[in-house]
Motif scaffolding. Structure first.
Motif, short mmCIF file in Angstrom:
data_model
loop_
_atom_site.label_atom_id
_atom_site.label_comp_id
_atom_site.label_asym_id
_atom_site.label_seq_id
_atom_site.Cartn_x
_atom_site.Cartn_y
_atom_site.Cartn_z
N SER A 1 -16.47 63.85 -30.39
CA SER A 1 -15.33 63.92 -31.29
C SER A 1 -15.25 62.67 -32.15
CB SER A 1 -14.05 64.08 -30.48
OG SER A 1 -13.87 62.95 -29.64
N VAL A 2 -14.18 62.61 -32.93
CA VAL A 2 -13.95 61.43 -33.77
C VAL A 2 -13.82 60.19 -32.90
CG1 VAL A 2 -12.37 60.35 -35.40
CG2 VAL A 2 -12.89 62.79 -35.59
N ASP A 3 -13.13 60.32 -31.77
CA ASP A 3 -12.92 59.17 -30.89
C ASP A 3 -14.23 58.64 -30.33
OD1 ASP A 3 -10.21 59.34 -31.32
OD2 ASP A 3 -9.83 60.53 -29.51
N THR A 4 -15.10 59.54 -29.88
CA THR A 4 -16.38 59.09 -29.32
C THR A 4 -17.26 58.47 -30.40
OG1 THR A 4 -17.34 61.29 -29.62
CG2 THR A 4 -16.31 60.83 -27.50
N LYS A 5 -17.18 59.00 -31.61
CA LYS A 5 -17.96 58.41 -32.70
C LYS A 5 -17.45 57.02 -33.04
CE LYS A 5 -19.48 62.79 -34.71
NZ LYS A 5 -19.44 63.68 -35.90
N GLN A 6 -16.13 56.84 -32.94
CA GLN A 6 -15.58 55.51 -33.16
C GLN A 6 -16.03 54.55 -32.07
OE1 GLN A 6 -11.36 56.14 -33.50
NE2 GLN A 6 -11.47 56.59 -35.69
N ALA A 7 -16.33 55.12 -30.90
CA ALA A 7 -16.84 54.29 -29.81
C ALA A 7 -18.34 54.06 -29.94
CB ALA A 7 -16.53 54.95 -28.47
N GLY A 8 -18.94 54.55 -31.01
CA GLY A 8 -20.34 54.26 -31.28
C GLY A 8 -21.31 55.34 -30.88
N GLY B 1 -27.42 57.38 -16.03
CA GLY B 1 -28.32 56.34 -16.52
C GLY B 1 -27.70 55.66 -17.73
N THR B 2 -27.69 54.33 -17.72
CA THR B 2 -27.15 53.55 -18.84
C THR B 2 -28.07 52.36 -19.07
OG1 THR B 2 -24.91 54.14 -18.10
CG2 THR B 2 -25.11 52.40 -19.77
N THR B 3 -28.47 52.14 -20.31
CA THR B 3 -29.39 51.04 -20.60
C THR B 3 -28.64 49.82 -21.10
OG1 THR B 3 -29.77 51.82 -22.86
CG2 THR B 3 -31.23 52.67 -21.14
N ASN B 4 -29.39 48.72 -21.27
CA ASN B 4 -28.78 47.46 -21.70
C ASN B 4 -27.98 47.62 -22.98
OD1 ASN B 4 -29.95 46.19 -19.52
ND2 ASN B 4 -31.72 45.43 -20.67
N ASP B 5 -26.83 46.95 -23.01
CA ASP B 5 -25.94 46.96 -24.18
C ASP B 5 -25.44 48.36 -24.51
OD1 ASP B 5 -26.29 44.19 -24.55
OD2 ASP B 5 -28.13 44.54 -25.68
N TRP B 6 -25.52 49.27 -23.54
CA TRP B 6 -25.01 50.64 -23.71
C TRP B 6 -25.64 51.34 -24.92
CZ3 TRP B 6 -21.71 46.46 -22.74
CH2 TRP B 6 -21.15 46.43 -21.45
N ARG B 7 -26.95 51.11 -25.10
CA ARG B 7 -27.64 51.77 -26.22
C ARG B 7 -27.95 53.23 -25.92
NH1 ARG B 7 -29.40 47.82 -29.82
NH2 ARG B 7 -29.39 45.69 -28.97
N ASP B 8 -28.18 53.56 -24.66
CA ASP B 8 -28.50 54.93 -24.26
C ASP B 8 -27.72 55.28 -23.01
OD1 ASP B 8 -30.94 55.51 -26.08
OD2 ASP B 8 -31.44 53.60 -25.13
N TYR C 1 -30.44 52.84 -32.62
CA TYR C 1 -30.43 52.00 -31.41
C TYR C 1 -29.23 51.04 -31.38
CZ TYR C 1 -35.22 53.58 -30.57
OH TYR C 1 -36.32 54.35 -30.35
N ARG C 2 -28.19 51.39 -32.10
CA ARG C 2 -27.00 50.53 -32.07
C ARG C 2 -26.29 50.66 -30.73
NH1 ARG C 2 -23.47 52.57 -34.73
NH2 ARG C 2 -24.46 54.35 -35.77
N PRO C 3 -25.76 49.57 -30.21
CA PRO C 3 -25.02 49.64 -28.95
C PRO C 3 -23.75 50.47 -29.09
CG PRO C 3 -25.63 47.38 -29.47
CD PRO C 3 -25.89 48.19 -30.69
N MET C 4 -23.39 51.17 -28.04
CA MET C 4 -22.12 51.88 -27.99
C MET C 4 -21.09 50.99 -27.31
SD MET C 4 -23.49 55.72 -27.00
CE MET C 4 -24.52 55.15 -25.64
#
Length: 699
Positions: free
Chosen positions: A365-372, A596-603, A624-627
């Motif tokens: 949603s819009v909220d998740t997209k705002q979260a990256g 599974g979560t990678t460094n800086d919350w990229r994936d 590859y932008r961090p979330m």
């Protein structure tokens, strides 16, 4: 060619006779008629010298007549020769046995779902050939009124049309009109390029004469209607009617017929799927043409304008493009990209596909997209057969054709840990084996946990449920990274895993969602090999089988011990039963999985399975932008749950061996303190004292 010579000879013979018939009678050298009884002139010894000079009165008339006769004689030979050269050196010569229903027909790929229903087509869509006599009369009249009103009166080339087009072109200074008949358009579509030039028009006219000499008018019109391009990949009226209206061309209404009849002028620009207003304006022009020729009344045209054709929705096919590209590429690899039509029987399930698309789109949603979190992918397989049932490669295929389920290589993070623990169980460890969550230093690398803290001694079951990084690294180092890599590849993971890196225990390598999800299937199958596939069979248009998928997941080939597979299911059950993947839990149904979560919350990942389906979800960004702290246990787990809930809505409930809860135990010292306190309470009871209420930490 003999006919051309015969026609030319007759024409020039008649022309010469006509000229001679108007020639004057014989005259004297003075230009006067000879007198009756006049003496004949003496024969000269040298006629060439003593004959009357050429430049006598009337010489110009004699020269003109002789010039005409010479020109006619030369033309008698030259014109047929010219026609011969045009026919054989300018115009292409189709073979006598040419099948115009198949000549230069573009190949296509028809894609069928698991039920055998067509869900899409790649390339040219040719419908069933429909004879003119089976089409509504107003449909045929609409085509003729718009494209060629004198079709049944000319012989393939219409001089009136050519004259009209030539006048228009001279007036505008461009080749804006061609004056082509339907036969000429058919010739162009079958044999020529769309270039606008007088040379191409000459070729077109000659080919039209060739076609008219071999087919009757109804056959030519049928060929035209079944081969003409009508936009949106549709060739022929039947394909166009199915594409735009979901019905046969035999059943189109007047409003639908005039819309189709207006498309040949500019099929790509006027396709109603892309330009509905332009298509309707053109349809209104066709209605006017029908009124002009008296095929319908003005009142009927007005009614049709008030009730325009309705285009069927293809919304449920919009995002299947990722799957189409995927199977098309594989099909070409299997059988080659030849000239034959291909029919691909696939494993896709349209209900599950719609559920997958809905799950991804509704959660981002819009909220998740705002979260990256701007992109997501999902893929799902049938555990029993290995058949691919759903694939979502991104939020919008129209905006981006990059398939994030099969092409995006990202670090799987902790979603790789099940392979670490499965290898450990093959090398003597068990779910109740204990390790200490503590700082670890491997050649200067210090892995940390998500909360940057340490929990002390714990069993591997708890380490999996809480996704403790330090324990996973210790296990990998204890048994050897090579054993972890070997097991992962045996389970079906094809990605390159660098054995020199200790970080592989935490998924520090690149893999696709497709690759990782496939490798989970043997866990769900009790340790038996999976044979993931999307294509069942490939046929040509004649029904010949070009490829048959012979692989099966029922061959009982074992890649993992059954007990180890059960232990892994037990550990993964704890992840969704109170661990990091609790948001993926389904009420009343056994499901397991891993976050599974990678460094800086990229994936962020969640991969798991039920008894019937194995599915994986990825969330992240293309750049590859961090979330903003989106973990695998949050958005991916929610998407996974949404899809699996819908996928199992009508499925029987089946148990997973090992899917039962276990209390996650605390550190032994803490447990010992609890029992020491409990014994003290019993002692106080014996002595008549009051029992002090003990305080237990929250789980």
């Amino acid at each position: 060619m003999g006919n051309f010579l015969h026609i030319g000879a007759e024409a020039w013979r008649d022309l010469i006779a006509g000229v001679r018939s108007v020639l004057p009678a014989q005259r004297t050298r003075a230009g006067r008629p000879a007198r009756k009884g006049a003496r004949a002139p003496k024969r000269q010894k040298n006629p060439s010298r003593n004959s009357a000079p050429f430049f006598t009165p009337g010489w110009h008339r004699r020269a003109g007549i002789e010039g005409v006769l010479v020109s006619i004689s030369l033309g008698f030979v030259g014109v047929p020769t010219f026609l011969y050269l045009v026919l054989f050196y300018i115009a292409p010569e189709p073979p006598d046995e040419a099948n115009l229903w198949a000549v230069n027909r573009l190949p296509s790929i028809v894609i069928l779902d698991r039920q055998g229903e067509e869900i899409a087509l790649r390339g040219a869509r040719y419908g069933e050939s429909v004879p003119v006599k089976e089409l509504p009369d107003y449909f045929v009249q609409a085509i003729l009124a718009t494209e060629d009103r004198r079709f049944y009166r000319h012989k393939g080339v219409d001089p009136r049309g050519i004259a009209r087009a030539a006048f228009s072109n001279i007036r505008t200074g461009t080749i804006s009109e061609g004056g082509s008949t339907i036969t000429q358009q058919l010739a162009k579509n079958l044999f020529l390029t769309p270039e606008q030039s007088y040379l191409r028009k000459a070729k077109e006219a000659l080919l039209a004469l060739w076609i008219e000499g071999r087919y009757d008018k109804d056959q030519i019109l049928s060929l035209y209607l079944n081969r003409i391009y009508m936009g949106a990949g549709a060739y022929g009226v039947e394909s166009a009617a199915q594409t735009y209206f979901g019905k046969s061309a035999r059943d189109v209404t007047l409003s639908e017929a005039v819309l189709l009849a207006g498309l040949p002028k500019a099929p790509s620009a006027l396709a109603p799927t892309n330009n509905p207003f332009g298509a309707q304006d053109r349809a209104n022009e066709v209605l006017g043409n029908l009124v002009e020729i008296g095929a319908i009344s003005a009142a009927e045209a007005a009614d049709a304008r008030l009730d325009p054709a309705q285009i069927v929705s293809n919304a449920d096919k919009a995002e299947l493009g990722y799957f189409f590209d995927y199977v098309t590429k594989e099909a070409y690899e299997r059988v080659g990209a030849g000239q034959k039509d291909l029919i691909i029987h696939t494993t896709i399930d349209r209900r599950l596909q719609r559920a997958a698309e809905k799950a991804v789109k509704s959660r981002l949603s819009v909220d998740t997209k705002q979260a990256g979190a701007t992109q997501s992918a999902l893929i799902a397989y049938d555990n029993q057969t290995g058949a691919l049932r759903a694939m979502v490669g991104g939020l919008s295929y129209v905006e981006s054709q990059f398939n994030r389920a099969t092409q995006a290589k990202r670090q799987p993070g902790s979603a790789f840990k099940p392979f670490v623990y499965a290898a450990a169980f093959e090398n003597g460890l068990t779910p109740v084996s204990e390790f200490v969550d503590r700082p670890v230093n491997i050649a200067g690398w210090r892995p940390a946990n998500y909360n940057n803290g340490y929990e002390g001694r714990m069993r591997l079951t708890e380490a999996m449920a809480r996704s403790i990084n330090t324990v996973a690294v210790q296990v990998s180092e204890k048994i050897g990274r090579d054993k972890v890599i070997e097991l992962a590849h045996r389970m079906g993971l094809s990605s390159d895993i660098p054995g020199a890196e200790a970080g592989i225990a935490l998924g520090a390598f690149s893999a696709t969602l497709e690759d990782l999800t496939r490798a989970y299937i043997p866990f769900a199958r009790g340790g038996r090999k999976s044979s993931p596939h999307a294509i069942v069979r490939i046929e040509d248009n004649d029904g010949n089988t070009l490829y048959q998928n012979e692989s099966t997941s029922n061959d009982n080939q074992r890649v993992l011990d059954r007990q180890i597979a059960t232990d892994m299911t037990h550990m993964l059950f704890q992840v969704v039963n109170g661990g990091t993947g609790a948001r993926a839990r389904l009420a009343g149904r056994d499901v397991v999985g891993k976050t599974g979560t990678t460094n800086d919350w990229r994936d962020a990942w969640f991969v798991g399975y039920s008894a019937q389906i194995t599915a994986g979800v990825w969330v992240g960004n293309d750049e590859y932008r961090p979330m903003k702290k989106i973990t695998g246990g949050a958005l991916p787990a929610e998407i996974w749950k949404s899809f699996m809930s819908e996928a199992h809505s009508n499925a029987p409930k089946r148990r997973l061996a090992g899917a039962f809860p276990v209390r996650v135990e605390r550190d032994r010292d803490q447990i010992g303190a609890f029992y020491t306190e409990l014994l003290g309470d019993f002692d106080r009871l014996k002595n008549g004292g009051r029992v002090r209420r003990s305080r237990r930490d929250d789980d």
